[in-house]
Design an enzyme around this catalytic site. Structure first.
Site, short mmCIF file in Angstrom:
data_model
loop_
_atom_site.label_atom_id
_atom_site.label_comp_id
_atom_site.label_asym_id
_atom_site.label_seq_id
_atom_site.Cartn_x
_atom_site.Cartn_y
_atom_site.Cartn_z
N TYR A 92 41.96 35.87 64.34
CA TYR A 92 42.41 36.66 63.18
C TYR A 92 43.06 37.97 63.59
CZ TYR A 92 40.36 33.48 59.84
OH TYR A 92 40.09 32.38 59.08
N GLU A 191 20.26 14.49 71.54
CA GLU A 191 21.55 14.69 70.88
C GLU A 191 21.42 15.08 69.41
OE1 GLU A 191 24.20 11.33 70.97
OE2 GLU A 191 25.65 12.29 69.65
N ASP A 243 22.63 8.96 71.43
CA ASP A 243 23.02 7.70 70.80
C ASP A 243 23.63 6.80 71.87
OD1 ASP A 243 22.27 8.50 68.27
OD2 ASP A 243 24.30 9.14 67.66
#
Lengths: 359, 618
Positions: A92, A191, A243
């Protein structure tokens, strides 16, 4: 002050180019899969010798240089004024830089990484911090943290925290946190939030004498650095539980070998001895887990991993090939098929035993 | 059979009202929206034709007011020559009065069923009489009629008539009530019809007052009236046996040889002899005695001989400059970046002359992902319906537009991209596909002409696009050296705390070209073209610069003194040192057109030049 000198050197190089009528340019290592090499000394993957040159003879190159000098000037001012900014704030702030303004935060994030590489300093030394809040930790460990008021506070990561655990701050260097003592004998990095909470609820940190760290998907730098320090300073083995899909293997790779994006600081962040527990494609078969079919993107990602030097070992090649064969993937929480306690009563103890850990 | 004869025959057997009901579709009243457009169109076409015939620049006001559910009052006022009192009832309240149908002459009126059909439609739907006010000149009174059609006898039924004062030199106002539907924001609307009409009638001023009170003005952009089309005789190319036999029977000529030279265009007595010789027919034969076999031989002889094109002054094309100005004016809000127009020479099908004119508008705010807009015109009248069946659409579909910079699936079909394609066909007899006169039949000669004309425009579009791409690249470099590099220098100088270094040499290294940029300015109504050349190379260069001009006669000053001026270009000799900048200027008189500079160089490798092409000779 050290970082300041490094920044000035870059500006001087560009100035000298201009003063000597050379088209200004800077050189950076190429940040692609084909340019990461195994570093024998640190046992992590780092950038190789391929370089790219950013020169002002093209418009894109000139814009890059312009943004680079504006950003380094901004960092220089922050160092002098003892301020820090987030990566988003940097983006910004550039609104006021005219032609040098960034058009997306992706551009400014990348440039911050470039400057780390060019100055061989960490982002923190450049007074830039990430947006992402750190991940959570629960386990039998006492941490001493220097609070923003400068006080030293000791926190026991089971007794002094709630069920959501201890939050890792963005700065995890020694001046900020110290490890005082621990009775745990391993670190398990998880995870998903759902699985982390399952293990907490089932008191697996106590049962298995482990420090549980929630990765929150692709782990932030501070999380990876935190894990590395646990491994190096307390000698705790690190076990990664994710996973069973190609994206999760990349999470593991970024912890164990270093990420392609941050290969310039792999030796700070990577834990080469980290081990992958699961969910493996073999687990999908042997535990008969509920699974989803691989998507086209999954298959592409798996194939890309086969050509990724970080995955060039027997275990990964076999597992990835198996997954491409069975065309299935499974989530950690698929283990709930056999009940809520199955993961802590059966799956993890079995897998840990296989890996040689005693419960 | 022409519709007039058909209608006249049927008229005797069934009432007009019944006929109308059965043939609504042919007449253009098949739905409420179309009925609205047709009603306005018939009145406006009449007004334009009348003004042109009388040599008056048309001022037309169309006003539409909503009166109830699907009921509207429409009034159309013009400044035409007016209609003499005795004719007013017949023109408006008698179906198929007047006889434009047989003439071989380019006119709008050819295409409609006529204003009386509108009056009949009004009468059958809203049930109110039409009001007509007309005045034929200053010093004459205006006459006001309220009229109905006596549908049994096809004669006017005068409801009322009066004399009144009208503050107008001359003109006609018609006002009627119809069942219809007023729609906005699409091509098939009153607005769409008038906008298209304005493009091809740049000499007309048209004001539209919509039912919600909104006023739209289509300004006049040309004070020149189009040339009056002329009636012509048939041309020997492509004439059919039946027509020839009919002509042989009806002619007043005594001998076959004089028949040929008098009844056809483009046949001199010399040519007639040639024809008769090739056909092996005796020229002294009275025409009525010419047998079918002999007529066939004459037709065969027609095909073997080259004739001059039919007279072009029988046609009144709009002209490529006026079409361009019309397109520019009506697409102004879209700020297109490029407009190109073309006019073919007259051509012939079946002995009928025609001219194709086309135009392409490109870029600006035209939608990029949709099909191009096709504007079809026949004798200056927009064709709004049956686009898919028209030879114009077919010709467009058969061009591979990908070669010219538009997208097209498989190189066939209506192309996609930010463009408008305009095609105008002017002919003494436009071959419509059906009596509804909304699409032009597939005549090979016409399609061929459309294709050639559009390709001409498209080639210019392609050149424009490739120039634009080159310019974009050049712009990048220019931005680099004028803004970005100086900004880098300024910032690093301030960081290291040293004076700003000179960038000249680096700029030369980065650019390594001779940079030519040009601009066209309007300067007190005349056109000023400025060409700036900067040498960003390390060496001095000498070369020739050529600037295309629309014609020597338009030139109104050249600086500096050129090497030479030819009909279509100016040539300067340029000597330029490294880092040097030179300007070259030429001015053109008001009435000329210059949209883009075409610049060429000779004597310098074109890879070192941005902004001009290699000179390939004249």
């Amino acid at each position: 002050m050290d970082a300041l000198n490094e920044l000035k050197k870059i500006a001087e190089k560009i100035y000298e180019d201009l003063a000597n009528a050379r088209v200004p340019s800077i050189q950076l290592p190429s940040r692609t899969k084909s340019n990461i090499k195994f570093d024998e000394r640190y046992r992590v993957w780092k950038y190789g010798s391929q370089k790219i040159t950013r020169a002002a003879n093209t418009l894109a190159g000139a814009y890059m240089l312009l943004r680079t000098v504006y950003t380094l000037d901004f960092i220089r001012q922050m160092i002098e004024q003892r301020k820090t900014s987030t990566l988003r704030e940097l983006y910004y702030i550039s609104e006021g830089w005219g032609e040098a303004k960034f058009h997306s935060q992706d551009e400014s994030d990348k440039l911050a990484e470039d400057l780390e590489i060019l100055t061989r300093r960490l982002r923190e030394d450049l007074k830039l911090r990430p947006e992402e809040d750190g991940a959570r930790v629960i386990g039998d460990i006492v941490i001493e943290e220097v609070t923003r008021k400068g006080e030293k506070r000791r926190i026991h990561c089971q007794d002094d925290v709630g069920d959501s655990g201890y939050s890792i701050p963005y700065n995890v260097e020694k001046e900020k946190i110290k490890f005082i003592e621990t009775n745990a004998d391993k670190v398990i990095a998880i995870e998903t939030g759902g699985m982390f909470d399952r293990l907490v609820e089932n008191e697996f940190d106590e049962k298995s004498n482990a420090i549980l760290v929630h990765l929150k998907g692709q782990p932030a730098r501070s999380t990876r650095r935190f894990i590395k320090r646990l491994n190096e300073e307390l000698n705790l083995p690190v076990i990664v539980f994710t996973d069973g899909d190609p994206w999760s293997y990349r999470i593991f790779a970024s912890i164990a070998y270093g990420a392609i994006k941050t290969a310039h600081i792999s030796e700070y962040l990577a834990t080469p001895s980290a081990q992958f527990l699961g969910v493996t494609p073999s687990d999908i078969l042997s535990y008969d887990l509920p699974s989803d079919a691989l998507t086209k993107e999954d298959i592409d990602a798996l194939n890309s991993e086969l050509s990724d030097p970080r995955f060039h070992d027997e275990f990964w090649i076999n597992e990835i090939k198996l997954q491409l064969e069975i065309k299935k993937k499974a989530e950690q929480q698929a283990l709930a098929k056999y009940g809520l306690d199955y993961v802590t009563d059966v799956y993890l103890p079995e897998k840990l035993a296989e890996m040689g850990y005693e419960m | 059979m022409p519709i007039a004869e058909e209608l006249a025959k049927k008229q005797r057997q069934i009432s007009i009202a019944e006929f109308f009901e059965r043939n609504k579709q042919i007449l253009g009243f098949d739905n409420l929206t179309k009925a609205m457009i047709t009603s306005v169109k018939e009145a406006v076409d009449n007004a334009l034709d009348a003004c042109e015939e009388a040599g008056i620049l048309p001022d037309i006001i169309v006003k539409i007011e909503e009166e109830g559910e699907n009921e509207y009052k429409i009034s159309i006022e013009d400044n035409g020559p007016g209609i003499v009192k005795s004719q007013i009832p017949h023109v408006f309240a008698r179906l198929l009065y007047g006889s434009r149908f047989h003439s071989l002459k380019q006119s709008r009126g050819q295409q409609g069923i006529g204003i009386s059909a509108v009056v009949l439609y009004a009468q059958l739907t809203a049930g109110k009489p039409i009001t007509v006010i007309s005045k034929i000149g200053s010093g004459f009174p205006a006459h006001k009629y309220k009229l109905l059609i006596d549908t049994k006898r096809n004669m006017p039924n005068i409801v009322s008539e009066e004399i009144l004062h009208w503050d107008k030199k001359s003109g006609t106002l018609v006002e009627f009530h119809i069942k219809g539907k007023y729609v906005k924001n699409r091509k098939q609307s009153v607005y769409g019809y008038l906008r298209s009409t304005a493009i091809v009638n740049p000499h007309a001023f048209i004001k539209l007052i919509e039912p919600d009170g909104n006023e739209i003005i289509f300004e006049r952009i040309s004070d020149k009236l189009p040339k009056q089309p002329r009636e012509i005789k048939p041309h020997p190319n492509g004439i059919e046996l039946g027509t020839l036999l009919k002509m042989l029977k009806e002619t007043k000529a005594k001998k076959l040889s004089s028949f040929l030279s008098k009844e056809f265009s483009s046949i001199s007595s010399q040519k007639a002899k040639e024809i008769l010789k090739i056909a092996g027919v005796d020229g002294n034969l009275p025409p009525y005695e010419v047998s079918v076999e002999k007529a066939k031989k004459i037709i065969d002889a027609f095909k073997k001989i080259k004739f001059i094109a039919p007279p072009t002054d029988c046609l009144s094309p709009i002209g490529k400059n006026l079409i361009k100005r019309g397109l520019r004016k009506e697409t102004m809000q879209l700020s297109p970046e490029f407009i190109s127009t073309d006019m073919r020479s007259p051509s012939v099908f079946s002995g009928i002359p025609f001219i194709v004119e086309t135009g392409i508008v490109y870029g600006g705010n035209l939608p990029r992902d949709s099909k191009v807009e096709i504007l079809r015109f026949a004798n200056k009248v927009p064709l709004l319906y049956q686009e898919g069946n028209c030879v114009i659409t077919e010709a467009i579909k058969n061009i591979d537009w990908r070669r010219y910079g538009l997208e097209q699936k498989g190189g066939r079909g209506v192309p996609y991209g930010p463009a408008i394609i305009l095609v105008h066909i002017a002919s003494v007899n436009v071959p419509f596909l059906s009596e509804s006169k909304e699409a032009i039949a597939h005549i090979e000669e016409i399609e061929h002409e459309i294709r050639l004309s559009l390709q001409q425009c498209a080639r210019k579009m392609r050149i424009h696009l490739s120039k634009k791409a080159k310019k974009a690249k050049a712009k990048d470099k220019f931005l680099l050296i004028t803004k970005i590099l100086p900004a880098i220098a300024e910032k690093v100088s301030s960081i290291v705390g040293k004076p700003k270094p000179s960038l000249d040499e680096i700029i030369t290294q980065i650019m390594n070209i001779v940079w030519i940029e040009d601009a066209i300015e309007e300067d007190n109504g005349s056109v000023k073209s400025i060409i700036n050349i900067t040498n960003y190379r390390k060496t001095k260069h000498s070369f020739n610069l050529f600037a295309e001009i629309p014609g020597k006669e338009f030139l109104d000053g050249v600086e500096p003194e050129p090497e030479r001026i030819e009909e279509n270009y100016i040539m300067w000799h340029v000597d330029i040192n490294p880092k040097e900048k030179k300007s070259f200027v030429f001015r053109l008189k008001k009435e000329s057109e210059l949209d883009e500079n075409n610049l060429y160089i000779d004597g310098l490798n074109p890879v070192y030049v941005i902004g001009a092409e290699k000179w390939e000779g004249e």
